[in-house]
Design a protein around this motif. Sequence first.
Motif, PDB file in Angstrom:
ATOM      1  N   GLY A 143      49.069  73.376  48.791  1.00 22.40           N
ATOM      2  CA  GLY A 143      50.417  73.316  49.340  1.00 22.40           C
ATOM      3  C   GLY A 143      50.571  72.256  50.410  1.00 22.40           C
ATOM      4  O   GLY A 143      49.622  71.918  51.137  1.00 22.40           O
ATOM      5  N   ALA A 144      51.776  71.715  50.537  1.00 24.64           N
ATOM      6  CA  ALA A 144      52.042  70.609  51.459  1.00 24.64           C
ATOM      7  C   ALA A 144      51.708  70.970  52.896  1.00 24.64           C
ATOM      8  O   ALA A 144      51.924  72.089  53.353  1.00 24.64           O
ATOM      9  N   ASN A 145      51.147  69.989  53.600  1.00 24.75           N
ATOM     10  CA  ASN A 145      50.858  70.101  55.033  1.00 24.75           C
ATOM     11  C   ASN A 145      49.954  71.290  55.370  1.00 24.75           C
ATOM     12  O   ASN A 145      50.154  71.977  56.369  1.00 24.75           O
ATOM     13  N   ASP A 146      48.950  71.505  54.526  1.00 27.42           N
ATOM     14  CA  ASP A 146      47.987  72.566  54.807  1.00 27.42           C
ATOM     15  C   ASP A 146      47.311  72.268  56.154  1.00 27.42           C
ATOM     16  O   ASP A 146      46.814  71.151  56.367  1.00 27.42           O
ATOM     17  N   PRO A 147      47.292  73.236  57.075  1.00 31.09           N
ATOM     18  CA  PRO A 147      46.745  72.972  58.417  1.00 31.09           C
ATOM     19  C   PRO A 147      45.311  72.476  58.400  1.00 31.09           C
ATOM     20  O   PRO A 147      44.922  71.673  59.253  1.00 31.09           O
ATOM     21  N   GLY A 167      45.368  65.885  49.404  1.00 32.53           N
ATOM     22  CA  GLY A 167      46.115  66.824  50.226  1.00 32.53           C
ATOM     23  C   GLY A 167      47.356  66.215  50.842  1.00 32.53           C
ATOM     24  O   GLY A 167      47.804  66.628  51.911  1.00 32.53           O
ATOM     25  N   GLY A 168      47.935  65.231  50.170  1.00 33.80           N
ATOM     26  CA  GLY A 168      49.119  64.544  50.681  1.00 33.80           C
ATOM     27  C   GLY A 168      48.816  63.174  51.268  1.00 33.80           C
ATOM     28  O   GLY A 168      49.740  62.409  51.564  1.00 33.80           O
ATOM     29  N   PHE A 169      47.549  62.852  51.446  1.00 35.44           N
ATOM     30  CA  PHE A 169      47.158  61.530  51.937  1.00 35.44           C
ATOM     31  C   PHE A 169      46.782  60.644  50.752  1.00 35.44           C
ATOM     32  O   PHE A 169      46.295  61.147  49.735  1.00 35.44           O
ATOM     33  N   PRO A 170      46.978  59.331  50.856  1.00 33.91           N
ATOM     34  CA  PRO A 170      46.675  58.440  49.726  1.00 33.91           C
ATOM     35  C   PRO A 170      45.175  58.348  49.488  1.00 33.91           C
ATOM     36  O   PRO A 170      44.417  57.942  50.370  1.00 33.91           O
ATOM     37  N   LYS A 229      55.532  72.131  37.809  1.00 32.11           N
ATOM     38  CA  LYS A 229      54.177  71.858  38.275  1.00 32.11           C
ATOM     39  C   LYS A 229      54.145  71.884  39.809  1.00 32.11           C
ATOM     40  O   LYS A 229      53.952  70.865  40.459  1.00 32.11           O
ATOM     41  N   PRO A 230      54.345  73.065  40.392  1.00 30.65           N
ATOM     42  CA  PRO A 230      54.342  73.196  41.852  1.00 30.65           C
ATOM     43  C   PRO A 230      52.910  73.184  42.388  1.00 30.65           C
ATOM     44  O   PRO A 230      51.946  73.102  41.614  1.00 30.65           O
ATOM     45  N   PRO A 231      52.730  73.287  43.703  1.00 33.37           N
ATOM     46  CA  PRO A 231      51.385  73.486  44.243  1.00 33.37           C
ATOM     47  C   PRO A 231      50.721  74.692  43.605  1.00 33.37           C
ATOM     48  O   PRO A 231      51.374  75.660  43.200  1.00 33.37           O
ATOM     49  N   LEU A 232      49.400  74.637  43.500  1.00 33.95           N
ATOM     50  CA  LEU A 232      48.648  75.684  42.802  1.00 33.95           C
ATOM     51  C   LEU A 232      48.701  77.015  43.532  1.00 33.95           C
ATOM     52  O   LEU A 232      48.470  78.062  42.922  1.00 33.95           O
ATOM     53  N   ASP A 233      48.998  76.992  44.829  1.00 33.96           N
ATOM     54  CA  ASP A 233      49.041  78.232  45.599  1.00 33.96           C
ATOM     55  C   ASP A 233      50.478  78.706  45.826  1.00 33.96           C
ATOM     56  O   ASP A 233      50.745  79.449  46.772  1.00 33.96           O
TER      57      ASP A 233
END
Length: 433
Positions: free
Chosen positions: A56-60, A275-278, A404-408
């Motif tokens: 999921g986006a912006n996982d801490p 995780g959202g980074f290239p 195709k959302p995040p897997l969680d």
Amino acid sequence: MNGGKDAFATEVGGLQTLAQSSDKITLVKARGSLVWDDKGREYIDCTAQAWSNNLGANDPRVVEAAIAQLRDMTHIRPNFESLPRRKLVAKLQEISPGNLNHVGFALHGSLAGEMAMKLAFKNRPGAQNLIVLQDGYHGRSLATLGASWPHPNNPFLPIQPRFTRVPHPYPYRSRLGMDPEVEVQLCLGLLEDTITKGVDGPVAAVMMEPIQGNGGHIEFPRSYYKGVREICDRLGVLLILDEVQTGFGRMGTMWAAEYYDVVPDIIVFGKGIGGGFPLAGVLADDRLTWFDEGEEALTFGNFPVSLAAGLATIEAIQMDNLCQKARAAGEYATERLLEMQKRRKLIGDVRCPGLMVSIELVTDREKKTPAQKESQEVYRRGVELGVLFGESRYAGLGNLIKVKPPLDIERPLLSRALDVLDEVLGAIEEDSK
């Protein structure tokens, strides 16, 4: 879905004046499977931002790993080793199939694809050809654009490398109504004939996606993967699997190579690892000769912040059992879509596995006429109801809708997205009467 809209509107109010006039949604915030625009509107993101946020986006955990690396060092030229690179290489070797222990990095999938091509030609001296599949998609750099499905009015043809495209099985649209296994044998025969008689000079590699993403979300019968591997082995041709979209849990396994039980010579990876980074790269069999100095080097290719984020992402995927969650969520979505197909005539075909979920839309089930305009309308109406669905191809050329959302993704959010899809399809069908 506008819970928390008032509080969020205050947060983004200052950004609204900065948004440029455009038909595109201006996104300003993301958490998990949700994104928000500059007007405070909330959306369920069934695109995982180009299938990149498997986690999921912006996982801490990912954000903190990137921040920690930022504090230490933001850039390390490729002449030097780094701790983030060393740790991520070790993790990738741990989870890679077979003996794919050579690791190289880039910042996006297109350059990773080019890296794989270069490595193939280096290991097949004298080879002059690389074979790709019709409808395949490998990127939009100069070389990978040429390796992808034909683009209309392509202005770059004069300076693009040429690739030989071969047909592939398409179970939903099999040739002349062939049995899928008969079509598999036909396509394998055409592949072998192309390698031995269809090109001038030797072939370095066959490059293919396990499931064709942008070209139509096409999965082949399992026998096709085995057959391609056998032909490549017998004829001395390398097999490259482009797993930029299928890797890191999306299929319900870490790799599509595991799912189909076929180990290639080279895997191209990207998207979900960062995780959202290239971040992207290749895994190559350790029997292959790696690059000599100067043959493959990118100034920011070993970007330490992305490498640290990548390690945190893989560890989180493992810790959270996201492969298993992707299988469960995919089974739920597929069951819902198959039930929906009984009521919605626009749905011609339902596809998975894992959270590689899509539906092909048709205006006539007998003729299987692609419903391109209707697909665009599904996307548009989905936006109005707070769900971002994925599409196939670009410029209205496709007729797929992707879920195709995040897997969680939490089950209530996935259920809501499917409810919206059902509602939208019903409304479009009603309007066409």
